[in-house]
Each structure stands twice: as C-alpha cells, then as structure tokens.
Design a protein around this motif. Sequence first.
Motif, PDB file in Angstrom:
ATOM      1  N   PRO A 371      52.101  79.781 -51.322  1.00 31.22           N
ATOM      2  CA  PRO A 371      51.879  81.225 -51.394  1.00 31.22           C
ATOM      3  C   PRO A 371      51.023  81.765 -50.250  1.00 31.22           C
ATOM      4  O   PRO A 371      49.997  81.185 -49.916  1.00 31.22           O
ATOM      5  CB  PRO A 371      51.164  81.401 -52.736  1.00 31.22           C
ATOM      6  N   ARG A 375      48.443  81.742 -55.803  1.00 29.57           N
ATOM      7  CA  ARG A 375      49.322  80.815 -56.514  1.00 29.57           C
ATOM      8  C   ARG A 375      49.885  81.477 -57.765  1.00 29.57           C
ATOM      9  O   ARG A 375      51.070  81.300 -58.098  1.00 29.57           O
ATOM     10  CB  ARG A 375      48.557  79.543 -56.879  1.00 29.57           C
ATOM     11  N   TYR A 378      52.688  83.782 -56.854  1.00 25.88           N
ATOM     12  CA  TYR A 378      53.849  82.996 -56.428  1.00 25.88           C
ATOM     13  C   TYR A 378      54.585  82.425 -57.639  1.00 25.88           C
ATOM     14  O   TYR A 378      55.824  82.509 -57.732  1.00 25.88           O
ATOM     15  CB  TYR A 378      53.396  81.877 -55.498  1.00 25.88           C
TER      16      TYR A 378
END
Length: 455
Positions: A371, A375, A378
């Motif tokens: 990402p 995270r 993502y």
Amino acid sequence: MKSPARVLLAGVAAAATVGALVGCSTAGGDDSSGKTELRVATFPPGADAAAYEAFAAQEKQFEDEHPDIDIIGVEYEWEGPTFAVQLAGGSLPDVFTVPFTDAKTLLENDQLMDVTAEMDDLGYTDSFNPIILEGVTGDDGKIYGFPRQAYANALSYNRELFEAAGLDPDSPPTTWDEVREYAKKITDETGKAGYSQMAINNTGGWQLTVGTVARGGRTQTDNGDGTAQSTIDNDATRGVLQFLHDLKWEDGSFGSKVDLDWGTINQEFAAGNIGMYTTGSDIYTALVRDFGLDSDVYGLTVIPLEGDDPGTLGGGDIAVMSPTIDDETKAAGVEWIDWYYMQKLLDEDAAVQDAKTLNESGQAVGTPLLPVLSRELYEESLVWIEPYINVPRDQMAPFTDAIWDQTPVGEAKVKTQEVYALLDTVVQTVLTDENADIDALLAQAQTDAQALLDS
C-alpha cells in the motif's frame, strides 16, 4: 527495476521506449476541436491486445466525464540507460511514471512538475505514507509527483517445473540454501535454468542489492545531510555473489544466459525456461499482459531472509509530468492522474469501476502490491473488488500470507541508478569468470561507488 508498489520504500530499472499509439502529436495542448490534447503513458511495446482494449474503455470513461480533454495513449517503458536521453529530448508523454529511485535525480535536475497545490486541493497530501511522500518531495519542500503503486521484491517460481523436479509447488523454498537445492533439482530433472538473475541495464545492481538486504546487509548508509557512505564491501553482498558463483560454476543450475535484464528475464520465465528468479511482487500483471505467461504455472513467495538485520527491498513508481508542459496541459494531466491512478486507491466506486473494466478485458485484477496509503485501506480495497479478482491468489499465498511479517527496506537515496549500473559489472564478472576474485571486486566497487556519491 519496473516494477510497484512499486510502501514504505522505494523501484526498478530503466530505458524509456516511447511511440504514439493513437495520433502523432509531439506535445500536449489544444487540438482543432478545442479540446486539450493530453499524451499519457500506457504499456510497454508488445502488450497484448486485451490491454489496449481495457485502456480504450478507460479512455472513453474518462473522456465522457471530461469532454474537454482528448487522451492520446503512448507506448512507454522505463529503462535506466536511455531514460535521461528520452527526457532531455522531449519525446516522453505529458504524463508518465518513473521508479522511486529516479525521482531524486529528476528533482535535482528540475525535470519534474511541481504539483504541491494540486495534491493539497485533491486532499491527498496527508493520506500518503510519509516515507513514500518523502520520495517525491524536493529540498524546497514541494511535491513533484503522485506515488501510485508500491511492491516488495519477491521470489517468482514456475510451478510446472517444480512438479517436474519432484518438488511441491505449494511449499516453495524458505532459505537460500533451499533455493540452491531446488534450483539444482530443477536443472537436473528438466534441463532448464533452476535459478536466474538479472545482470545488465542497472538490473544486476538492483537485484544484487535485493539479495544483500535479504541477508542483513546494506550497500549504502545515509549520512542525513544529503550525502551517503558506500558500504558495498560487506559480508551479505559477498554472500550473494558467492551464491551466484556456486549456482553457475558448481551446480550448473544458473543456465547459460547471463545477460538478462527486466524484460528478457521475464520473457525467459514466461517461456518456461527459468525455475525461479527475484523481482517485484507486482510482476504477474506484466508477465501475463506483455509476455504471454500461462497463469497456471505461476507461483510467488517471499524472499528468504537471513542474517542479523534482514529486510525486503521495496520499490514502486510515481505518476509525474514534465515541467515544460503549459498550465492547461498540466491541469488536464492532474485530472488524468487523479482519475486513472489515484481514485481507485481511496474510493470504492472508482476501485470497482477500474477492476470491472480490467476484468472484462481479461486484464489482471488483484496482483499483490504494497500500500502507498495504509494497509487497512489496501485490504479494504481488496474487499471492494473481490468479485473481479482474477489472478490466482491461491498460488501466491506463500507471499501474501508472509509478506507482512517481513521488514520493508527502502532503496538507497543517493545516485541509486548510477550505483546499480556500477554493480552490474560485478555481477556479470562473477557469472562469466569462474575464478573471479569476489573480495577484490567488492573492494573496487565500494571505492568506485564512493567516488560517485561524492561527485
């Protein structure tokens, strides 16, 4: 090295080949219809027809929403040795991408467009991982590009060759000793190169650095004042070179081709001639789109780590514009970058539209990345696009299940590509001279690299 995802890190390697796909304008600007003509990077030469079908659909979607902009797609591939010439000659598109590693050099040479105000207006400035944003921030504090993709280096492998060698494709190697063992079995049973590595056009130095970091070493330390110290002559780099020597000269499992770069090693792998190699985790998309890989044979796992301070070298790229384009073209370029690259990272509707369009054109959706934002965002985006994911993520589970346990390491900040080019020669020497003096090669490389850093 091309790579994504190219985040907490930084690249891949570089020559820019450019050719108009539609139209023949040499610069953005107004066309006869009164629209702003914008030349944008698409794919490397050789991409399959489905890729262009997907791009055509996305082009139409964008132009329907932005009727005052005319998109002109341009073939584009970044390769280090020739990129500077293409940039200086003005033959690049108005909007293109460059690896993190090239950003600092371009900034130093005033070759990127300032997009600070546009980044703020779009609300992205505070959304990026600060480490990633630093890579596109100049010494003046201004922002010169949009980080759009990041990746971790990983070990790609051919599941079919694993099976032919009596190896379990769902249990790839977890140590470098096992990589060597598996490589020899593949060569002995199939006659193919069990393992291969890039060696030219800056990619040899890139992958030598990947192996160094994975073994706990670093090839450069940042002095914190814009200068750096070369640390190439270390045990980890020595270990990588000895590993390559042993594969080539003791085991015979490296294969005969020692002059591969990003494009040619992908071609060899897609043709079934290589069992394993290291490159960015985002490579699956290019392997299928540009090199005709059979998806059933693909496997992906994390790079083995060893030593006291190992990590996974990351990389990625940024969407940028030339500083020579006019304000109208710049405004159009920002609209395109936001629509084509950025919105799908943050907005569910944009992410779904992008994934649906790619899926319907047979393009890869769901290739493992890292990402550039968070995270959490993502992983949420993967939920948004789950109905359209078409990559064999079960064959990539050894990577996706373990990558978050590895420590990401960014690429060196000073003269990165120049040092990679210097290290190409070291790699090539070890692969072509059975009696190469690794200690002497490293000592000289460190001296030469320091001279580059000090220049």
